[in-house]
Scaffold this active site. Structure first.
Site, PDB file in Angstrom:
ATOM      1  N   ALA A 283      59.631  52.170  32.964  1.00 50.55           N
ATOM      2  CA  ALA A 283      61.100  51.042  33.090  1.00 50.55           C
ATOM      3  C   ALA A 283      61.273  51.051  33.828  1.00 50.55           C
ATOM      4  CB  ALA A 283      61.666  52.451  32.672  1.00 50.55           C
ATOM      5  N   LYS A 284      62.651  50.420  35.149  1.00 48.19           N
ATOM      6  CA  LYS A 284      62.671  49.572  35.976  1.00 48.19           C
ATOM      7  C   LYS A 284      64.116  49.505  36.458  1.00 48.19           C
ATOM      8  CE  LYS A 284      60.417  49.850  39.804  1.00 48.19           C
ATOM      9  NZ  LYS A 284      59.015  50.925  39.979  1.00 48.19           N
ATOM     10  N   GLY A 285      65.073  50.777  37.439  1.00 44.22           N
ATOM     11  CA  GLY A 285      66.266  49.679  37.175  1.00 44.22           C
ATOM     12  C   GLY A 285      66.421  49.771  38.476  1.00 44.22           C
TER      13      GLY A 285
END
Ligand code: GLU
Length: 416
Positions: free
Chosen positions: A106-108
Site C-alpha cells: 500500500a502507499k498513501g
C-alpha cells in the site's frame, strides 16, 4: 480508462510487464496482478495559522489483499498524485513478497510541501488525513508507516487519532512510531542500515573494498545511510537534498551534516566551500552511489554516465526501465535494486507490528540480527536467480516478488 496515470505509474506498469514476460505469465492474469484493489481519495481541510482554511488532497492505494493486510508508508510531498501513490503501492507488494512478509503493498500520500507548514498545521493535517482514512485502515486491513516528508512524530499523531476514535490505544495501526509510544528500537535506522549492509554484501560479491560513496537525498534514509557508510570507514564525498548539494573529495563531515539538518531541517547553509552542482552529483566517480530521494532520477543518459561500482537504490524507483537497458550493458556496475535495497524499513516495520500485536518487545540486537537474516536471505535468492536466469538483479528480485503474489492468488482462487 484507468485513474492510474502519469510517468511513475507507467514505469511500474512497464517493469511489471517485463517481469510477466520473463515468467511467462498468461496475458489474462496480468491485470489481476497489476491493478490496485482499492484507491481512496480524500480532501483534508485544516485551519492555517493565519486563520484561513486550506484543503489538501490525500490518497491511499491498497494494492492487493491476497497475503494479509496491506502495508506501506505515507508520503507528504508536492509531487504526490494517485498514479505515483499507486506505483509506490505496487512496488511495496513486490518488496514485501521478496522479503517474505505477510503483507500486500500500500502507499498513501498528501499533496503538500510539509516544510511550508508550521508544526501545528502539520499536526492538523496529519490528524485529519488519518481521520479520513479510519473506515479503510486497521491493524489487519492496512498498516501505515513513514515515507518521504513524514516521520515518527507524524506516526504518533496517526496512532493517537485512530486510537481516540476506537476509545483505546491501538499501537499496531501504524509502524515507525516513536519508541516512547509503541515503536520498536531500530526502526528509524532500519532502512539506511539495510541499504549499507546490502551495499557491503554487493562489494564483497565483486571483491571490492569500497572507499568512497555519494548519497543523493538527506532525509531519514539518506542521512542514516551516510552515517552507516562513514561508520564503516567509507568516505562520503557527496550529499544533496532539494536545497543544496555538497562535494568534497576528502570526505564530508557526516555527523556535522546530520546535526545541521536536525537544527535547520535542510542541508542549505552548511558550507560555502563544498557547494557543488546537483546535476552532476550522480555521475561523479565513487564506489557506492546511493540515490535516496525521488523516483526516476537515473534515466538512460545518466545510466550511461554513472561512474560508480555499486548502485544501491535506497529510494523507490530511482532508475527508469530505459536506464536498466543501459545498465544491462554495463556489467561493471552491480545494482542492488530498490525492492531489495530499501526493504530494511518495512522488515523492521513488520517486527514493530508483531511486537505491538503481542505486547512483547525485543532488544535492539535481536531486531538487527533478524533484519540481517531476512536481508541476507533475500540477497542470496536474488543473486542466485539473476545467475540462473541470466538477467539483472532487478528482474530477478521482481520476478521472485511477483511470483509469490501470483502463487497466493492462484491457490486462493477467484471469488466468487
Ligand atoms: N515507506 C517505506 C518504504 O517505502 C517503509 C514502509 C513501511 O515500513 O511500511 O518501504
Amino acid at each position: 480508462m484507468s485513474i492510474y496515470t502519469g510517468p511513475v505509474f507507467d514505469m511500474a506498469r512497464q517493469q511489471f510487464h517485463i517481469i510477466a514476460d520473463h515468467i511467462n505469465m498468461p496475458e489474462d492474469q496480468r491485470d489481476r496482478l497489476l491493478y490496485p484493489k482499492r484507491a481512496i481519495a480524500v480532501s483534508c481541510p485544516i485551519h492555517r495559522d493565519d486563520g484561513t482554511t486550506a484543503v489538501f488532497q490525500g490518497y491511499r492505494v491498497q494494492h492487493h489483499l491476497s497475503l494479509g493486510p496491506t502495508k506501506g508508508g505515507t508520503r507528504f510531498s508536492s509531487s504526490v498524485d494517485v498514479g505515483e501513490v499507486a506505483a509506490l503501492a505496487i512496488w511495496m507488494s513486490w518488496k514485501c513478497a521478496l522479503a517474505g512478509l505477510p503483507y500486500g503493498g500500500a502507499k498513501g500520500g498528501v499533496t503538500v510541501d510539509p516544510t511550508e507548514l508550521s508544526l501545528r498545521e502539520l499536526e492538523g493535517l496529519s490528524r485529519r488525513y488519518m481521520q479520513e482514512m479510519i473506515p479503510f485502515v486497521g491493524p489487519h486491513t492496512d498498516v501505515m508507516a513513514p515515507d518521504m516528508g513524514t516521520n515518527e512524530q507524524v506516526m504518533a499523531w496517526f496512532m493517537d487519532t485512530y486510537s481516540m476514535y476506537q476509545g483505546k490505544t491501538v499501537t499496531e495501526i501504524v509502524t515507525g512510531k516513536p519508541v516512547a509510544s509503541g515503536g520498536t528500537v531500530g526502526r528509524r535506522e532500519a532502512t539506511g542500515r539495510g541499504v549499507v549492509h546490502l551495499a557491503m554484501r554487493a562489494a564483497e560479491t565483486i571483491g571490492l573494498t569500497p572507499k568512497t560513496a555519494i548519497v543523493q537525498g538527506f532525509g531519514n534514509v539518506g542521512s542514516v545511510s551516510a552515517a552507516e557508510l562513514a561508520a564503516r570507514g567509507v568516505k562520503v564525498t557527496g550529499v544533496s537534498d532539494h536545497t543544496a548539494c555538497y562535494f568534497d573529495p576528502r570526505g564530508l563531515p557526516v555527523e556535522a551534516l546530520i546535526r545541521h539538518v536536525a537544527a535547520k531541517r535542510v542541508l542549505a547553509g552548511f558550507s560555502q566551500e563544498a557547494l557543488a552542482d546537483p546535476a552532476s552529483l550522480l555521475t561523479r566517480e565513487c564506489d557506492i552511489l546511493v540515490p535516496a530521494a525521488l523516483e526516476r532520477v537515473i534515466d538512460a543518459a545518466t545510466a550511461g554516465d554513472l561512474k560508480c561500482r555499486i548502485l544501491a537504490e535506497a529510494a523507490n524507483g530511482p532508475t527508469t526501465p530505459d536506464a536498466d537497458v543501459v545498465l544491462a550493458q554495463r556489467q561493471e556496475i552491480f545494482v542492488v535494486p530498490d525492492i531489495l535495497c530499501n526493504a530494511g524499513g518495512v522488515v523492521v516495520s513488520y517486527f514493530e507490528w508483531v511486537q505491538d500485536l503481542q505486547q512483547f518487545f525485543w532488544q535492539e540486537d535481536e531486531v538487527n540480527a533478524r533484519l540481517k537474516q531476512i536481508l541476507d536471505r533475500a540477497f542470496g535468492q536474488v543473486t542466485a536467480r539473476a545467475k540462473r536466469d541470466e538477467v539483472g538483479q532487478r528482474t530477478a528480485a521482481m520476478a521472485i516478488g511477483v511470483e509469490k503474489v501470483y502463487a497466493a492468488k492462484q491457490v486462493r482462487g477467484l471469488f466468487p
